[in-house]
Motif scaffolding. Sequence first.
Motif, mmCIF file in Angstrom:
data_model
loop_
_atom_site.group_PDB
_atom_site.id
_atom_site.type_symbol
_atom_site.label_atom_id
_atom_site.label_comp_id
_atom_site.label_asym_id
_atom_site.label_seq_id
_atom_site.Cartn_x
_atom_site.Cartn_y
_atom_site.Cartn_z
ATOM 1 N N ALA A 44 0.824 -1.332 -0.008
ATOM 2 C CA ALA A 44 0.001 -0.009 -0.059
ATOM 3 C C ALA A 44 0.745 1.260 0.021
ATOM 4 C CB ALA A 44 -0.910 -0.074 1.104
ATOM 5 N N ILE A 50 -5.277 2.178 -3.248
ATOM 6 C CA ILE A 50 -5.548 0.886 -2.301
ATOM 7 C C ILE A 50 -6.906 0.610 -2.443
ATOM 8 C CG2 ILE A 50 -5.371 0.462 0.091
ATOM 9 C CD1 ILE A 50 -3.185 2.489 0.282
ATOM 10 N N PHE A 53 -9.517 -1.040 1.814
ATOM 11 C CA PHE A 53 -8.640 -0.761 3.028
ATOM 12 C C PHE A 53 -9.126 -1.166 4.198
ATOM 13 C CE2 PHE A 53 -7.121 2.481 5.918
ATOM 14 C CZ PHE A 53 -5.843 2.163 5.736
ATOM 15 N N TYR A 56 -7.258 -4.238 5.215
ATOM 16 C CA TYR A 56 -5.845 -4.066 5.744
ATOM 17 C C TYR A 56 -6.152 -3.963 7.205
ATOM 18 C CZ TYR A 56 -3.000 -3.621 1.468
ATOM 19 O OH TYR A 56 -2.361 -3.924 0.489
#
Length: 136
Positions: A44, A50, A53, A56
Amino acid sequence: MRLIIGGSYQGKLAYAFRLWGQEKDPEKQKNLVADGEVDSPETAWKRPIIDHFQSYIRRILEEAGNSEETVISYIDRIQNENPQVILVMDEIGYGIVPMSQAERIYRECVGRAGQRLALEAESVDRVVCGIATKIK
């Protein structure tokens, strides 16, 4: 940084590609995106878009034992190392409050991360049915 939010499968990534000028070339699209569902968190810092997200955030929370400070540090690093990034994130806070504590922590952390990102982003768009609405 630009932030794109919306529900799952609403066309957020396609909108990000349009913003980046790569809506028609699938081969180039692959090299533009860090995908939170499959790519390493370090990816990222290097890609202009990205996607997922919120994934993540889930992965970082799981690795850090639900430490929100680790997520904040990750967001800070992305902003420092990739300031022109287009961040694509699902809105997940509209449903039923999860039963498990870990899921509630995740949901709350994604919400707070979205607030922080929206505050610092130069623009925020919400995409529904493939149509973007400028929020900021």
